[in-house]
Design a protein around this motif. Structure first.
Motif, PDB file in Angstrom:
ATOM      1  N   GLY A 103       0.798  -1.219   0.000  1.00 15.86           N
ATOM      2  CA  GLY A 103       0.000   0.000   0.000  1.00 15.86           C
ATOM      3  C   GLY A 103       0.829   1.267   0.000  1.00 15.86           C
ATOM      4  N   GLN A 104       2.151   1.159   0.204  1.00 14.28           N
ATOM      5  CA  GLN A 104       2.990   2.350   0.190  1.00 14.28           C
ATOM      6  C   GLN A 104       3.336   2.713  -1.242  1.00 14.28           C
ATOM      7  OE1 GLN A 104       6.371   2.095   2.750  1.00 14.28           O
ATOM      8  NE2 GLN A 104       5.169   1.519   4.513  1.00 14.28           N
ATOM      9  N   GLU A 105       3.371   3.994  -1.518  1.00 13.35           N
ATOM     10  CA  GLU A 105       3.766   4.453  -2.845  1.00 13.35           C
ATOM     11  C   GLU A 105       5.051   5.246  -2.715  1.00 13.35           C
ATOM     12  OE1 GLU A 105       0.915   6.123  -5.460  1.00 13.35           O
ATOM     13  OE2 GLU A 105      -0.741   5.080  -4.489  1.00 13.35           O
ATOM     14  N   TYR A 106       5.912   5.069  -3.706  1.00 11.77           N
ATOM     15  CA  TYR A 106       7.200   5.752  -3.712  1.00 11.77           C
ATOM     16  C   TYR A 106       7.329   6.542  -5.010  1.00 11.77           C
ATOM     17  CZ  TYR A 106       8.058   2.254  -0.136  1.00 11.77           C
ATOM     18  OH  TYR A 106       7.967   1.474   0.972  1.00 11.77           O
ATOM     19  N   PRO A 107       7.663   7.821  -4.909  1.00 10.78           N
ATOM     20  CA  PRO A 107       7.835   8.613  -6.129  1.00 10.78           C
ATOM     21  C   PRO A 107       9.152   8.256  -6.818  1.00 10.78           C
ATOM     22  CG  PRO A 107       8.439   9.912  -4.220  1.00 10.78           C
ATOM     23  CD  PRO A 107       7.908   8.600  -3.702  1.00 10.78           C
ATOM     24  N   PRO A 108       9.253   8.526  -8.125  1.00  9.34           N
ATOM     25  CA  PRO A 108      10.543   8.322  -8.798  1.00  9.34           C
ATOM     26  C   PRO A 108      11.610   9.193  -8.136  1.00  9.34           C
ATOM     27  CG  PRO A 108       8.813   8.687 -10.401  1.00  9.34           C
ATOM     28  CD  PRO A 108       8.226   8.973  -9.044  1.00  9.34           C
TER      29      PRO A 108
ATOM     30  N   HIS B 184      14.320  -6.180   5.675  1.00 10.48           N
ATOM     31  CA  HIS B 184      14.617  -4.919   6.360  1.00 10.48           C
ATOM     32  C   HIS B 184      14.216  -5.047   7.834  1.00 10.48           C
ATOM     33  CE1 HIS B 184      15.115  -3.014   2.415  1.00 10.48           C
ATOM     34  NE2 HIS B 184      14.034  -3.682   2.063  1.00 10.48           N
ATOM     35  N   LEU B 185      15.149  -4.735   8.728  1.00 10.66           N
ATOM     36  CA  LEU B 185      14.904  -4.794  10.171  1.00 10.66           C
ATOM     37  C   LEU B 185      15.432  -3.512  10.804  1.00 10.66           C
ATOM     38  CD1 LEU B 185      16.394  -7.784   9.283  1.00 10.66           C
ATOM     39  CD2 LEU B 185      15.222  -8.323  11.405  1.00 10.66           C
ATOM     40  N   PRO B 186      14.642  -2.864  11.664  1.00  4.89           N
ATOM     41  CA  PRO B 186      15.196  -1.710  12.378  1.00  4.89           C
ATOM     42  C   PRO B 186      16.392  -2.159  13.221  1.00  4.89           C
ATOM     43  CG  PRO B 186      12.810  -1.812  12.642  1.00  4.89           C
ATOM     44  CD  PRO B 186      13.244  -3.099  12.000  1.00  4.89           C
ATOM     45  N   ARG B 187      17.477  -1.442  13.119  1.00  4.33           N
ATOM     46  CA  ARG B 187      18.715  -1.825  13.817  1.00  4.33           C
ATOM     47  C   ARG B 187      18.497  -1.991  15.322  1.00  4.33           C
ATOM     48  NH1 ARG B 187      22.358   1.447  11.227  1.00  4.33           N
ATOM     49  NH2 ARG B 187      22.522  -0.234   9.737  1.00  4.33           N
TER      50      ARG B 187
ATOM     51  N   SER C  91      12.760  -7.369  16.389  1.00  2.00           N
ATOM     52  CA  SER C  91      11.481  -8.078  16.496  1.00  2.00           C
ATOM     53  C   SER C  91      10.520  -7.621  15.401  1.00  2.00           C
ATOM     54  CB  SER C  91      10.852  -7.857  17.880  1.00  2.00           C
ATOM     55  OG  SER C  91      10.417  -6.511  18.019  1.00  2.00           O
ATOM     56  N   ARG C  92      10.781  -6.484  14.803  1.00  2.34           N
ATOM     57  CA  ARG C  92       9.980  -5.972  13.679  1.00  2.34           C
ATOM     58  C   ARG C  92      10.775  -6.186  12.397  1.00  2.34           C
ATOM     59  NH1 ARG C  92       9.750  -0.316  14.169  1.00  2.34           N
ATOM     60  NH2 ARG C  92       8.205  -0.358  12.514  1.00  2.34           N
ATOM     61  N   HIS C  93      10.074  -6.487  11.306  1.00  2.00           N
ATOM     62  CA  HIS C  93      10.749  -6.671  10.022  1.00  2.00           C
ATOM     63  C   HIS C  93       9.732  -6.568   8.886  1.00  2.00           C
ATOM     64  CE1 HIS C  93       9.066 -10.656  10.689  1.00  2.00           C
ATOM     65  NE2 HIS C  93       9.063 -10.771   9.380  1.00  2.00           N
ATOM     66  N   VAL C  94      10.249  -6.380   7.713  1.00  4.01           N
ATOM     67  CA  VAL C  94       9.434  -6.491   6.501  1.00  4.01           C
ATOM     68  C   VAL C  94      10.269  -7.243   5.471  1.00  4.01           C
ATOM     69  CG1 VAL C  94      10.096  -4.232   5.534  1.00  4.01           C
ATOM     70  CG2 VAL C  94       7.934  -5.287   4.856  1.00  4.01           C
ATOM     71  N   LEU C  95       9.639  -8.229   4.858  1.00  7.42           N
ATOM     72  CA  LEU C  95      10.255  -9.018   3.793  1.00  7.42           C
ATOM     73  C   LEU C  95       9.558  -8.657   2.494  1.00  7.42           C
ATOM     74  CD1 LEU C  95      10.192 -12.488   5.584  1.00  7.42           C
ATOM     75  CD2 LEU C  95      12.061 -10.835   5.532  1.00  7.42           C
TER      76      LEU C  95
ATOM     77  N   ASN D 216       7.242  -4.253  -6.977  1.00 12.73           N
ATOM     78  CA  ASN D 216       7.048  -5.115  -5.829  1.00 12.73           C
ATOM     79  C   ASN D 216       6.118  -6.265  -6.188  1.00 12.73           C
ATOM     80  OD1 ASN D 216       5.130  -5.401  -3.055  1.00 12.73           O
ATOM     81  ND2 ASN D 216       7.342  -5.581  -2.818  1.00 12.73           N
ATOM     82  N   ALA D 217       6.538  -7.499  -5.911  1.00 12.81           N
ATOM     83  CA  ALA D 217       5.713  -8.684  -6.161  1.00 12.81           C
ATOM     84  C   ALA D 217       4.902  -9.049  -4.920  1.00 12.81           C
ATOM     85  CB  ALA D 217       6.584  -9.862  -6.580  1.00 12.81           C
ATOM     86  N   TRP D 218       5.537  -9.009  -3.753  1.00 10.76           N
ATOM     87  CA  TRP D 218       4.825  -9.267  -2.511  1.00 10.76           C
ATOM     88  C   TRP D 218       5.590  -8.681  -1.337  1.00 10.76           C
ATOM     89  CZ3 TRP D 218       7.473 -11.960   1.157  1.00 10.76           C
ATOM     90  CH2 TRP D 218       8.463 -12.848   0.735  1.00 10.76           C
ATOM     91  N   THR D 219       4.845  -8.458  -0.266  1.00 17.24           N
ATOM     92  CA  THR D 219       5.401  -7.913   0.968  1.00 17.24           C
ATOM     93  C   THR D 219       4.798  -8.674   2.134  1.00 17.24           C
ATOM     94  OG1 THR D 219       5.597  -5.714  -0.008  1.00 17.24           O
ATOM     95  CG2 THR D 219       5.608  -5.817   2.388  1.00 17.24           C
ATOM     96  N   LYS D 220       5.630  -8.994   3.139  1.00 23.72           N
ATOM     97  CA  LYS D 220       5.155  -9.688   4.323  1.00 23.72           C
ATOM     98  C   LYS D 220       5.822  -9.049   5.540  1.00 23.72           C
ATOM     99  CE  LYS D 220       4.891 -14.189   6.513  1.00 23.72           C
ATOM    100  NZ  LYS D 220       5.214 -15.607   6.423  1.00 23.72           N
ATOM    101  N   GLY D 221       5.073  -8.862   6.596  1.00 21.46           N
ATOM    102  CA  GLY D 221       5.623  -8.287   7.805  1.00 21.46           C
ATOM    103  C   GLY D 221       5.062  -6.906   8.058  1.00 21.46           C
ATOM    104  N   ASP D 222       5.824  -6.095   8.730  1.00 22.37           N
ATOM    105  CA  ASP D 222       5.399  -4.764   9.159  1.00 22.37           C
ATOM    106  C   ASP D 222       5.889  -3.715   8.172  1.00 22.37           C
ATOM    107  OD1 ASP D 222       4.870  -2.379  10.427  1.00 22.37           O
ATOM    108  OD2 ASP D 222       5.963  -2.865  12.274  1.00 22.37           O
ATOM    109  N   PRO D 223       5.015  -3.263   7.244  1.00 25.89           N
ATOM    110  CA  PRO D 223       5.470  -2.283   6.253  1.00 25.89           C
ATOM    111  C   PRO D 223       5.874  -0.932   6.857  1.00 25.89           C
ATOM    112  CG  PRO D 223       3.114  -2.684   6.038  1.00 25.89           C
ATOM    113  CD  PRO D 223       3.632  -3.636   7.069  1.00 25.89           C
TER     114      PRO D 223
END
Length: 142
Positions: free
Chosen positions: A42-47, A93-96, A100-104, A129-136
């Motif tokens: 659901g997140q959008e990223y500009p060029p 991606h995991l906050p340093r 315990s939080r991540h997004v794949l 993006n094909a798929w996302t799992k975890g905490d966006p």
């Protein structure tokens, strides 16, 4: 044992760009826009366009994360001093400060490159993006 793959070429250039090694301790080699299409999270990223803008945006927004990126199924076509690479990038991606939080994510990369002397540089990359799992929200601020 097979010889070690070259550090210069279309595939290594894409790997440097995705791992962030391209921008650490040196100027990034990519000068191209980096469109990110809407993510299934659901997140959008500009060029993002321009060498300095890309470096600032990525290093600034990803600096608080521990990340891994693995390129698979690379397909490279060469045409003189230009190349095109397509591949699948698995990203974690995991906050340093809070693993315990991540997004794949799995993304399709579509990359145009050009040879500059001994080095291949990215001219344009599109990430779908094909798929996302975890905490966006791990990616908030990008």
């Amino acid at each position: 044992m097979s010889p070690r793959p070259p550090r210069s070429g279309p595939r290594p250039a894409a790997c440097r760009r995705c791992s962030g090694r391209e921008g650490r301790g040196s100027r990034p080699r990519s000068r191209a826009p980096r469109p990110l299409r809407p993510s299934r999270s659901g997140q959008e990223y500009p060029p993002i366009k321009g060498r300095e803008t890309i470096a600032t945006a990525l290093l600034g927004s990803l600096g608080h994360l521990d990340t891994t990126h693995s390129l698979s199924n690379p397909r490279v076509s060469l045409d003189g001093d230009t190349a095109h690479l397509e591949g699948i990038m698995a990203c974690q991606h995991l906050p340093r400060e809070d693993h315990s939080r991540h997004v794949l994510m799995t993304n399709r990369y579509d990359v145009d490159l050009a040879r500059q002397g001994e080095v291949w540089v990215i001219r344009h990359v599109t990430v779908d993006n094909a798929w996302t799992k975890g905490d966006p929200t791990v990616l908030s601020g990008i």
